[in-house]
Motif scaffolding. Sequence first.
Motif, short mmCIF file in Angstrom:
data_model
loop_
_atom_site.label_atom_id
_atom_site.label_comp_id
_atom_site.label_asym_id
_atom_site.label_seq_id
_atom_site.Cartn_x
_atom_site.Cartn_y
_atom_site.Cartn_z
N THR A 15 -68.14 -14.30 78.98
CA THR A 15 -69.21 -13.05 79.21
C THR A 15 -68.24 -11.83 78.99
N LYS A 17 -68.51 -9.53 81.08
CA LYS A 17 -67.87 -9.00 82.35
C LYS A 17 -66.67 -9.85 82.42
N ARG A 18 -66.57 -11.00 82.16
CA ARG A 18 -65.37 -11.68 82.27
C ARG A 18 -64.02 -11.10 81.30
N LEU A 20 -63.82 -8.03 80.49
CA LEU A 20 -63.54 -6.75 81.14
C LEU A 20 -62.57 -6.87 82.42
N ILE A 21 -63.04 -7.88 83.25
CA ILE A 21 -62.07 -8.28 84.41
C ILE A 21 -60.72 -8.48 83.98
N LEU A 139 -66.45 1.64 78.03
CA LEU A 139 -67.81 1.06 77.91
C LEU A 139 -68.49 1.00 76.77
N SER A 142 -66.99 -1.85 74.64
CA SER A 142 -67.23 -3.06 75.04
C SER A 142 -68.98 -3.35 74.61
#
Length: 178
Positions: A15, A17-18, A20-21, A139, A142
Amino acid sequence: MSNSTPAASNTSRPTIKRRLISMVYESLLALAVLFLPFLLLELAVQGAHTPLTEHLRQCLAFLVMGAYFIHQWSREGQTLAMKTWRLKVVLPGHAHVPLRLAACRYILAWMWLLPALLVAYAFDLQHWTALGAIGIGILAWSATALFTGNGQFLHDKLLGTQIVQLPAPARKAKKVAA
């Protein structure tokens, strides 16, 4: 051209999100990678803060981080943060990402920050407004994953590389006491 590794066939798309983390964790680890080179530079320039020494610091960070990322991506396809989050850079149809392609990926990955840094410089943004511009730039970059067709960020789409999610390691069975 060599075949992809067997492990690459047992992967999925991570994902956004994964990813970016993982990048946040990567930025923390970057401080550790930069510590010794910066310590040596500070000793050499005796802590001076002239325009020349500031540019030396920036060049040193760019080169040290480049060496780290290019080496890790071309050798294993993973940095320490990527290993932790079970992410890997692959080039479909190849066992490893070629050194030249890893270097191009590093240069293109600067697009996460470069446009925002240029905006901050052009408009003389300071402190929180500059940080806000960088956040918006991150952002925006991404968001390119939403438009590439395969969920990859634009730099990976341009180079043909992919970030894949590796499967979780198999859990060891607990021994039952008799």
